[in-house]
Structures are given as C-alpha cells and as structure tokens.
Scaffold this motif. Structure first.
Motif, PDB file in Angstrom:
ATOM      1  N   GLU A 133       0.807  -1.227   0.000  1.00 39.74           N
ATOM      2  CA  GLU A 133       0.000   0.000   0.000  1.00 39.74           C
ATOM      3  C   GLU A 133       0.838   1.274   0.000  1.00 39.74           C
ATOM      4  OE1 GLU A 133      -2.869  -0.168   3.136  1.00 39.74           O
ATOM      5  OE2 GLU A 133      -3.553  -2.164   2.599  1.00 39.74           O
ATOM      6  N   ALA A 134       2.119   1.158  -0.379  1.00 44.10           N
ATOM      7  CA  ALA A 134       2.960   2.354  -0.465  1.00 44.10           C
ATOM      8  C   ALA A 134       2.530   3.224  -1.645  1.00 44.10           C
ATOM      9  CB  ALA A 134       4.422   1.963  -0.612  1.00 44.10           C
ATOM     10  N   VAL A 135       2.648   4.557  -1.478  1.00 44.47           N
ATOM     11  CA  VAL A 135       2.333   5.502  -2.548  1.00 44.47           C
ATOM     12  C   VAL A 135       3.643   5.836  -3.257  1.00 44.47           C
ATOM     13  CG1 VAL A 135       1.375   7.755  -3.131  1.00 44.47           C
ATOM     14  CG2 VAL A 135       0.403   6.436  -1.235  1.00 44.47           C
ATOM     15  N   LEU A 136       3.736   5.469  -4.554  1.00 41.56           N
ATOM     16  CA  LEU A 136       4.995   5.587  -5.278  1.00 41.56           C
ATOM     17  C   LEU A 136       4.882   6.512  -6.488  1.00 41.56           C
ATOM     18  CD1 LEU A 136       5.848   1.773  -5.228  1.00 41.56           C
ATOM     19  CD2 LEU A 136       6.866   3.531  -3.773  1.00 41.56           C
ATOM     20  N   GLU A 137       4.113   7.543  -6.367  1.00 41.52           N
ATOM     21  CA  GLU A 137       3.918   8.452  -7.488  1.00 41.52           C
ATOM     22  C   GLU A 137       5.175   9.276  -7.767  1.00 41.52           C
ATOM     23  OE1 GLU A 137       0.784  11.930  -8.930  1.00 41.52           O
ATOM     24  OE2 GLU A 137       0.381  10.767  -7.124  1.00 41.52           O
ATOM     25  N   ASN A 138       5.645   9.202  -9.020  1.00 42.45           N
ATOM     26  CA  ASN A 138       6.819   9.974  -9.476  1.00 42.45           C
ATOM     27  C   ASN A 138       8.064   9.690  -8.642  1.00 42.45           C
ATOM     28  OD1 ASN A 138       5.521  11.410 -11.633  1.00 42.45           O
ATOM     29  ND2 ASN A 138       4.499  12.661 -10.082  1.00 42.45           N
ATOM     30  N   VAL A 139       8.224   8.450  -8.203  1.00 44.36           N
ATOM     31  CA  VAL A 139       9.409   8.065  -7.435  1.00 44.36           C
ATOM     32  C   VAL A 139      10.534   7.689  -8.390  1.00 44.36           C
ATOM     33  CG1 VAL A 139      10.358   6.406  -5.778  1.00 44.36           C
ATOM     34  CG2 VAL A 139       8.050   7.292  -5.475  1.00 44.36           C
ATOM     35  N   ASN A 140      11.747   8.123  -8.056  1.00 45.15           N
ATOM     36  CA  ASN A 140      12.916   7.764  -8.857  1.00 45.15           C
ATOM     37  C   ASN A 140      13.618   6.575  -8.213  1.00 45.15           C
ATOM     38  OD1 ASN A 140      15.179   7.570 -10.442  1.00 45.15           O
ATOM     39  ND2 ASN A 140      16.026   9.572  -9.909  1.00 45.15           N
ATOM     40  N   MET A 141      13.494   5.401  -8.869  1.00 42.71           N
ATOM     41  CA  MET A 141      14.150   4.191  -8.379  1.00 42.71           C
ATOM     42  C   MET A 141      15.174   3.700  -9.396  1.00 42.71           C
ATOM     43  SD  MET A 141      11.156   1.996  -6.485  1.00 42.71           S
ATOM     44  CE  MET A 141      10.635   2.409  -4.799  1.00 42.71           C
ATOM     45  N   THR A 142      15.735   4.617 -10.153  1.00 48.03           N
ATOM     46  CA  THR A 142      16.750   4.265 -11.141  1.00 48.03           C
ATOM     47  C   THR A 142      17.911   3.544 -10.463  1.00 48.03           C
ATOM     48  OG1 THR A 142      16.177   6.232 -12.434  1.00 48.03           O
ATOM     49  CG2 THR A 142      18.285   5.164 -12.927  1.00 48.03           C
ATOM     50  N   GLY A 143      18.219   2.357 -10.949  1.00 48.40           N
ATOM     51  CA  GLY A 143      19.349   1.607 -10.393  1.00 48.40           C
ATOM     52  C   GLY A 143      19.114   1.065  -9.000  1.00 48.40           C
ATOM     53  N   LEU A 154       0.737  -2.604  -6.501  1.00 48.62           N
ATOM     54  CA  LEU A 154       1.262  -1.247  -6.374  1.00 48.62           C
ATOM     55  C   LEU A 154       1.102  -0.499  -7.696  1.00 48.62           C
ATOM     56  CD1 LEU A 154       4.589  -1.923  -4.444  1.00 48.62           C
ATOM     57  CD2 LEU A 154       2.474  -0.996  -3.497  1.00 48.62           C
ATOM     58  N   ASN A 155       0.908   0.815  -7.598  1.00 45.06           N
ATOM     59  CA  ASN A 155       0.825   1.640  -8.796  1.00 45.06           C
ATOM     60  C   ASN A 155       2.234   2.105  -9.157  1.00 45.06           C
ATOM     61  OD1 ASN A 155       0.308   3.393 -10.864  1.00 45.06           O
ATOM     62  ND2 ASN A 155      -1.151   4.678  -9.739  1.00 45.06           N
ATOM     63  N   LEU A 156       2.801   1.459 -10.185  1.00 47.46           N
ATOM     64  CA  LEU A 156       4.172   1.759 -10.598  1.00 47.46           C
ATOM     65  C   LEU A 156       4.224   2.617 -11.864  1.00 47.46           C
ATOM     66  CD1 LEU A 156       5.524  -1.880 -10.133  1.00 47.46           C
ATOM     67  CD2 LEU A 156       5.948   0.027  -8.582  1.00 47.46           C
ATOM     68  N   ALA A 157       3.085   3.121 -12.274  1.00 51.94           N
ATOM     69  CA  ALA A 157       2.979   3.785 -13.578  1.00 51.94           C
ATOM     70  C   ALA A 157       3.945   4.947 -13.749  1.00 51.94           C
ATOM     71  CB  ALA A 157       1.545   4.259 -13.803  1.00 51.94           C
ATOM     72  N   THR A 158       4.234   5.685 -12.679  1.00 52.85           N
ATOM     73  CA  THR A 158       5.094   6.868 -12.795  1.00 52.85           C
ATOM     74  C   THR A 158       6.447   6.672 -12.117  1.00 52.85           C
ATOM     75  OG1 THR A 158       4.070   7.854 -10.816  1.00 52.85           O
ATOM     76  CG2 THR A 158       3.112   8.438 -12.962  1.00 52.85           C
ATOM     77  N   VAL A 159       6.746   5.448 -11.716  1.00 56.97           N
ATOM     78  CA  VAL A 159       8.032   5.149 -11.070  1.00 56.97           C
ATOM     79  C   VAL A 159       9.106   4.989 -12.142  1.00 56.97           C
ATOM     80  CG1 VAL A 159       9.287   3.516  -9.599  1.00 56.97           C
ATOM     81  CG2 VAL A 159       6.882   4.013  -9.140  1.00 56.97           C
ATOM     82  N   GLN A 175       0.145  -3.312 -14.797  1.00 55.41           N
ATOM     83  CA  GLN A 175      -0.252  -2.534 -15.964  1.00 55.41           C
ATOM     84  C   GLN A 175       0.763  -1.407 -16.163  1.00 55.41           C
ATOM     85  OE1 GLN A 175      -3.084  -3.477 -17.890  1.00 55.41           O
ATOM     86  NE2 GLN A 175      -2.790  -5.249 -16.545  1.00 55.41           N
ATOM     87  N   LEU A 176       1.707  -1.609 -17.094  1.00 52.22           N
ATOM     88  CA  LEU A 176       2.783  -0.637 -17.288  1.00 52.22           C
ATOM     89  C   LEU A 176       3.012  -0.344 -18.772  1.00 52.22           C
ATOM     90  CD1 LEU A 176       5.333  -2.097 -14.686  1.00 52.22           C
ATOM     91  CD2 LEU A 176       4.008  -0.007 -14.423  1.00 52.22           C
ATOM     92  N   PRO A 177       1.969   0.044 -19.498  1.00 56.37           N
ATOM     93  CA  PRO A 177       2.177   0.372 -20.916  1.00 56.37           C
ATOM     94  C   PRO A 177       3.112   1.564 -21.075  1.00 56.37           C
ATOM     95  CG  PRO A 177      -0.018   1.050 -20.182  1.00 56.37           C
ATOM     96  CD  PRO A 177       0.568   0.237 -19.071  1.00 56.37           C
ATOM     97  N   GLY A 178       4.054   1.427 -22.022  1.00 58.15           N
ATOM     98  CA  GLY A 178       4.982   2.522 -22.282  1.00 58.15           C
ATOM     99  C   GLY A 178       6.059   2.680 -21.230  1.00 58.15           C
ATOM    100  N   PHE A 179       6.197   1.716 -20.341  1.00 54.38           N
ATOM    101  CA  PHE A 179       7.140   1.839 -19.219  1.00 54.38           C
ATOM    102  C   PHE A 179       8.583   1.668 -19.690  1.00 54.38           C
ATOM    103  CE2 PHE A 179       8.652   0.692 -14.866  1.00 54.38           C
ATOM    104  CZ  PHE A 179       8.040   1.727 -14.195  1.00 54.38           C
ATOM    105  N   ASP A 180       9.519   2.299 -18.986  1.00 53.09           N
ATOM    106  CA  ASP A 180      10.939   2.215 -19.349  1.00 53.09           C
ATOM    107  C   ASP A 180      11.678   1.315 -18.354  1.00 53.09           C
ATOM    108  OD1 ASP A 180      13.495   2.499 -20.257  1.00 53.09           O
ATOM    109  OD2 ASP A 180      13.633   4.668 -19.973  1.00 53.09           O
ATOM    110  N   LEU A 181      12.039   0.126 -18.821  1.00 50.53           N
ATOM    111  CA  LEU A 181      12.820  -0.815 -18.015  1.00 50.53           C
ATOM    112  C   LEU A 181      14.157  -1.097 -18.693  1.00 50.53           C
ATOM    113  CD1 LEU A 181       9.938  -3.244 -17.006  1.00 50.53           C
ATOM    114  CD2 LEU A 181      11.390  -2.056 -15.370  1.00 50.53           C
TER     115      LEU A 181
END
Length: 420
Positions: A133-143, A154-159, A175-181
């Motif tokens: 239930e963490a809120v992860l809006e616009n979180v930077n988890m690069t690397g 979890l809503n990872l759409a903007t992570v 659901q991660l259409p257009g996501f950058d991995l």
C-alpha cells in the motif's frame, strides 16, 4: 528503551559529542513526537531509536544510522537521507514526500503505507523490504535494488526503474504500458499476464536467475509486450508462451532455449536475434522481420511465417513441420538438415538458400523461387514444385518419388544425380 528525552536534551547531547569530536550516539533513545524539522543530524547514530510521530521535515539525516529505528507516522518530507542506514526500520505510515534516499539501505524495512511521492531512491537497496500500500507516485528508483520483492497491487505507472534490479521480483499482472525498463535486471522475474505494451526493455536481462544449486526462469507467459523495445535484451530460457509481442523490436535479442509456443510475434523485428533451440511451435510470425537471425535447432512446427523476412537467417536443423511460409523471404538462408515436411511455401523466395539434407516431404513449393538453391541430398518425395523456379538449383542426390510434382517445363530425368 530509555525514557523519553526532551528536544533540548537531544541537542545538548549532540553538541557535547561533536565538541569532543565523537559520533553523537542516541541509539535506543525515546524521541517520540519531537520537532526536529530542518535540524542537522548528519552522521548521528539513531539505531533502535523511537522517533514515532516525529517531525523531521527537511532534516539533514545523511549517513545516519537508523537501523531498526521506529519511525511510524514520522514526517520526513524533503528530508535528506542520502546514504542513510535504515535496515529493519519501521516506517509504516510515514510521509517521505520529496525525500532524498539516494543510496540509502532499506533492506527489510517496513514501508507499509508510506508516502514516497516525488522521493528519490536512486541506487537505494530495498531487498526484503515491505511496500504494501505504499504511494509511489513519481518516485525515482533508477538503479535501485528491488530483487525478490512482491510489487503486485502497487501503482508503478510513474516510477522510474531504468537499470533497476528486479531479479526474481513478482510483477505479475502489472499494468505498465509505455514503461521504461531499459537495462533493468529482470532475471527470474514474474511478469505473467502483465501489460507492457510499448514498453522499453532495451538491453534488459530476462535470463534465468539462480546459482549452481537453484535457478528461476523468467516468467512472461501471456505478457503483453506489443510494440515494446527489447533490442539486445537477454531472454535466454525465458517463458514467453502465449505472449503478445506483435510489432515489438527484438533486434539482436538473445533468446536461446526461450519458450515461445503460441506467442504472437506478428510484424515484430528480430533482425540478428538469437533464437537457437527456442520453442516457437504454433507461434504467429506473420510479416515478422528475421534477417540474419539464428534459429538453428529451433522448433517452429505449425508456426505462421507468412510474409516473414528470413533473408540470410540460419535455420539449420530447425523443425518447421507443417509451418506456413507462404510468400516468406528465405533468400540465401541456411535450412540445411531442417525438417520442412508438409510445410506450406507457395511463392516463397528461397533463391540461393542452402537446403542440403532438408526434409521437404509433402511440402508445397508452388511458384517458389529456388533459383541457385542447393537441394543436394534433400528428401523431396510428394513435394509440389509446380511453377517453381528451379534454374541453377542443385538437386544432386536429392530423393524424389512418383508423387513429386515438377514445373511443366522441367524434366527430372535430365537432372544428373537426382534419385527418383
């Protein structure tokens, strides 16, 4: 745990320690509900400290030891936690909006219900952390290191997860259409039923994870990767059965032993891809681009390759029984020792192809272009070559029979070495 100390007592203790050039040690202290907003707590030891409900907004907590600390409902907006040690800390319900956790260690931390909106967790280590239930809006988890975490729900759409370590993570159904991995470590990941339409997985690693004793194959069964960018992705032994990869870019992707039965790869680009020993039985590859791809020993039984471009591809020893290759381009392809029995190849372009020792029993090659093709030692019994272009083709020691059908202007009795 000691008795509650006041804000002034805390500041006095920090001041004395710094005057003596010692590390301020407030481990196990009870610091509940104190207002420490904007304070400089650089390098302070707060191991197992009780900071529940405290106000630490904008505080400098760089490199602070917060192992096993109690930070439930703490306010940490805009706090500087770069390099902080939060292993085993309880942050349930805490507010970390805009906090900087670059390089922080959050292994086994409880982040249930935490608000991380706009936080920076670049290169943070979250192994075995709880993110329910963490809120992860616009979180930077690069690397960041998210290995083994359950991220379902979890809503990872903007992570931002570019280059993150997601090995053995559970992302089933996300659901991660257009996501950058791009460049992410996805070894052994579970993406079953996920939607990654148009996502970028360029140079991502989706090979199986594990050690000498145990391993886990990446599970992508039924995943939607239509239009995704998987250039140079590593997918050895990945399970992509029934996956949707239509229009995806898999140029130079590494897919040896991948399980892709019944996958949809229509109009996908697999130029230079390695699909050796992959299972593509029943897969749809209509209009797919596979120039110079390696498909040696691959299974393509009943696969739909109509209009596919396999120019220069290596299909040596591949099983193409009952495959549909109508109008396919196999110009100078290597099909030596391949099994094409009962395959459908009308109007296919096989000019200059190597078909040595190929099995074409019962295959349909009507109007196919076999100009300069090498069919030496090929099994061509019951094959249909009507209206095919056999000019300059080598049929030496090829084995036909009375049911083999030839072009009207072709006399097989005049071909030296052809066995009928």
């Amino acid at each position: 745990m000691d008795d509650q100390i006041t804000q002034q007592q805390l500041f006095d203790e920090i001041r004395r320690a710094r005057e003596q050039k010692k590390t301020p040690n407030l481990s196990k202290k009870v610091l509940r509900h104190l207002d420490l907003s904007g304070q400089d707590l650089l390098g302070v030891r707060l191991q197992q400290a009780d900071l529940q409900g405290g106000n630490l907004q904008g505080a400098n907590l760089q490199g602070v030891d917060l192992r096993d600390a109690r930070l439930q409902d703490a306010r940490l907006q805009q706090a500087d936690l770069r390099g902080a040690d939060l292993r085993g800390a309880n942050l349930q319900g805490a507010n970390l909006q805009g906090a900087n956790l670059t390089g922080a260690n959050l292994q086994k931390a409880n982040l249930t219900g935490v608000n991380l909106t706009g936080a920076n967790l670049e290169r943070a280590d979250l192994q075995k952390a709880v993110l329910n239930e963490a809120v992860l809006e616009n979180v930077n988890m690069t690397g960041a290191n998210l290995a083994g975490l359950d991220l379902t729900g979890l809503n990872l759409a903007t992570v931002r997860l570019r280059g993150a370590n997601l090995s053995a993570a559970n992302l089933s159904g996300v659901q991660l259409p257009g996501f950058d991995l791009s460049g992410a470590n996805l070894q052994g990941v579970n993406l079953e039923g996920a939607n990654l339409q148009g996502a970028s997985l360029e140079q991502a690693d989706l090979t199986k994870t594990g050690s000498f004793f145990s391993s886990q194959t990446s599970r992508l069964r039924g995943v939607n990767l239509s239009g995704a960018n998987l250039q140079a992705a590593r997918l050895a032994e990945a399970d992509l059965s029934q996956a949707v990869l239509s229009g995806a870019n898999l140029d130079r992707a590494d897919l040896p032993e991948a399980q892709m039965a019944s996958a949809d790869l229509s109009t996908a680009s697999l130029a230079g891809a390695n699909l050796s020993t992959a299972n593509l039985a029943g897969a749809v590859l209509q209009g797919a681009r596979l120039p110079t791809a390696t498909l040696s020993e691959a299974t393509l039984t009943q696969a739909d390759l109509t209009g596919a471009d396999l120019g220069g591809a290596v299909l040596a020893g591949a099983n193409l029984t009952e495959a549909d290759l109508q109008g396919a381009v196999l110009l100078q392809a290597d099909l030596s020792r391949a099994d094409l029995s009962r395959a459908n190849l009308p109007a296919a372009n096989l000019a200059g192809a190597s078909l040595q020792q190929v099995n074409l029993t019962g295959a349909n090659l009507q109007a196919a272009n076999l100009f300069g093709a090498d069919l030496s030692e090929a099994a061509i019994g019951e094959a249909n070559f009507q209206a095919a272009d056999l000019r300059a083709a080598c049929l030496k020691t090829a084995r036909g029979d009375a049911q083999t059908r030839w072009p009207d202007d072709f006399d097989p009795t005049l071909v030296r070495g052809l066995e009928m």
